[in-house]
Design a protein around this motif. Structure first.
Motif, short mmCIF file in Angstrom:
data_model
loop_
_atom_site.label_atom_id
_atom_site.label_comp_id
_atom_site.label_asym_id
_atom_site.label_seq_id
_atom_site.Cartn_x
_atom_site.Cartn_y
_atom_site.Cartn_z
N THR A 136 46.87 43.07 54.78
CA THR A 136 45.52 43.14 54.17
C THR A 136 44.86 44.04 55.14
N TYR A 137 43.85 44.55 54.52
CA TYR A 137 43.00 45.51 55.05
C TYR A 137 41.60 45.30 55.12
N THR A 164 36.17 46.84 59.53
CA THR A 164 36.66 47.44 60.84
C THR A 164 37.80 48.24 60.74
N ASP A 165 38.16 48.86 59.49
CA ASP A 165 39.23 49.59 59.15
C ASP A 165 40.56 49.34 60.07
N GLU A 166 40.85 47.93 59.80
CA GLU A 166 42.08 47.48 60.40
C GLU A 166 42.93 46.67 59.59
N TRP A 167 44.18 46.77 59.68
CA TRP A 167 45.42 46.22 58.89
C TRP A 167 46.01 44.87 59.70
N ILE A 168 46.03 43.87 59.07
CA ILE A 168 46.73 42.57 59.58
C ILE A 168 48.05 42.45 58.77
N GLY A 169 49.01 42.15 59.37
CA GLY A 169 50.18 41.88 58.74
C GLY A 169 51.20 41.25 59.76
N VAL A 170 52.56 40.74 58.71
CA VAL A 170 53.57 40.18 59.57
C VAL A 170 54.80 41.02 59.33
N PHE A 171 55.63 41.06 60.31
CA PHE A 171 56.90 41.62 60.11
C PHE A 171 57.88 41.18 61.50
N SER A 172 59.12 41.19 61.33
CA SER A 172 59.90 40.68 62.80
C SER A 172 59.09 39.32 63.25
N LYS A 173 59.08 38.69 62.53
CA LYS A 173 58.39 37.15 63.24
C LYS A 173 57.22 37.39 63.94
N THR A 174 56.42 38.40 63.79
CA THR A 174 55.30 38.82 64.58
C THR A 174 54.23 39.21 63.82
N ALA A 175 53.15 38.71 64.12
CA ALA A 175 51.73 39.07 63.79
C ALA A 175 51.08 40.06 64.24
N LYS A 227 47.87 43.62 64.12
CA LYS A 227 46.81 44.34 63.93
C LYS A 227 46.96 45.69 64.12
N LEU A 228 46.66 46.60 63.25
CA LEU A 228 46.85 47.82 63.37
C LEU A 228 45.73 48.49 63.07
N ARG A 229 45.44 49.80 63.73
CA ARG A 229 44.44 50.79 63.07
C ARG A 229 44.87 52.27 63.38
N GLN A 230 44.35 53.20 62.76
CA GLN A 230 44.71 54.56 62.85
C GLN A 230 43.74 55.52 63.46
N LYS A 231 44.13 56.32 64.37
CA LYS A 231 43.14 57.22 65.12
C LYS A 231 44.03 58.77 64.73
N ASP A 232 43.54 59.81 64.95
CA ASP A 232 43.97 61.20 64.63
C ASP A 232 45.23 61.29 65.11
N ASP A 233 45.61 61.01 66.34
CA ASP A 233 46.92 61.42 66.85
C ASP A 233 47.81 60.25 67.57
N TYR A 234 47.52 59.12 67.15
CA TYR A 234 47.94 57.95 67.56
C TYR A 234 47.83 56.70 66.29
N LEU A 235 48.59 55.54 66.56
CA LEU A 235 48.34 54.34 65.99
C LEU A 235 48.34 53.29 67.20
N GLU A 236 47.24 52.50 67.01
CA GLU A 236 46.79 51.43 67.80
C GLU A 236 47.15 50.17 67.27
#
Length: 281
Positions: A28-29, A33-44, A46-55
């Motif tokens: 979900t977006y 906050t320009d952030e994504w929250i999701g689940v994979f690998s039994k882990t929750a 939160k992601l956000r994107q910058k120019d040269d890296y993923l946080e």
């Protein structure tokens, strides 16, 4: 809670097209906050994107490695070894070992439609998903739209999955073990999206329309996709794009989705590119 950086240029990974393009239904977006929250690998996550890296932040995990100190993970105090494992999970999930830019150049040289589509849909990655979750997600996908599929998948997780953590009033669950679910198969979706067969190409009504309108005009006007047509469409794109044909076609699929063709989405994409260029100046 602190963010951890993972080096990855935004041209090599576009979160909106990758996470919201019909591959996975558990992201979900948050536009504010320009952030994504999701689940994979039994882990929750939160992601956000910058120019040269993923946080990223790890909100909680049920992985065996962290069963003894899950509280620390939930509070964002992951140790160095834990950060390394989580980074590896993200790299595997997004297939960051693949130099996508080189493939985009190759596919663009072969196909004018792809060359046009990839201007907006750069960095579309084929997610490396878990087979069981992918299998049942695409069982749910039959004759449904993405928002309803997402709702159905979350209900499966809520009723049959193990609780991972709470975050901002929401409880996140792992996808249930296969023993708790019944059997069935949507073969090419599973092969492409979780079994590493990147030349597999699931031909549904939408994919048929793309092929008939742009590549195989003699197939136009057919009421159903026959086995012969299914094979012909898949073989056409495998001949055109090679071993990553399913991946390349996913870019065209995203470009053709109505939700990505809306004025708001185009405006957001254009503004995002302009903002990134301005930051470089």
């Amino acid at each position: 809670m602190q963010w951890t950086k993972l080096l990855c240029n935004y041209r090599e990974l576009q979160l909106v097209g990758t996470l919201n393009g019909g591959q996975s239904f558990r992201w979900t977006y948050n536009k504010d906050t320009d952030e994504w929250i999701g689940v994979f690998s039994k882990t929750a996550w939160k992601l956000r994107q910058k120019d040269d890296y993923l946080e990223y932040q790890v909100l909680g995990s049920l992985l065996p490695e962290f069963s003894g100190n899950n509280t620390q993970i939930k509070n964002g105090n992951a140790k160095t070894c834990e950060e390394s494992i989580f980074k590896s999970l993200l790299e595997k999930y997004f297939r960051l070992d693949v130099n996508l830019g080189s493939y985009y150049k190759e596919w663009s040289a072969k196909d004018e439609l792809f060359k046009s589509a990839c201007q907006q849909f750069y960095g579309i990655r084929m997610l490396n998903q878990e087979p069981v979750e992918n299998l049942f997600s695409f069982i749910c996908s039959q004759n449904n739209h993405i928002s309803r599929i997402s709702s159905m998948v979350e209900k499966l997780c809520t009723h049959y999955g193990e609780e991972i953590c709470h975050h901002e009033g929401i409880t996140y669950y792992a996808f249930p073990e296969v023993e708790k679910l019944s059997e069935a198969k949507v073969a090419d979706c599973i092969c492409l999206m979780s079994l590493n067969h990147l030349k597999a190409l699931p031909v549904d009504t939408h994919v048929y329309q793309i092929a008939a309108q742009n590549y195989l005009p003699h197939l136009r006007g057919k009421k159903n996709v026959t086995e012969k047509m299914y094979a012909e469409i898949g073989d056409h794109f495998r001949l055109l794009y090679g071993d990553l044909a399913g991946w390349a076609h996913t870019v065209l699929f995203c470009a053709d989705l109505k939700k990505f063709q809306s004025t708001d989405h185009k405006k957001e994409a254009d503004e995002g590119v302009k903002a990134k260029k301005k930051r470089r100046q």
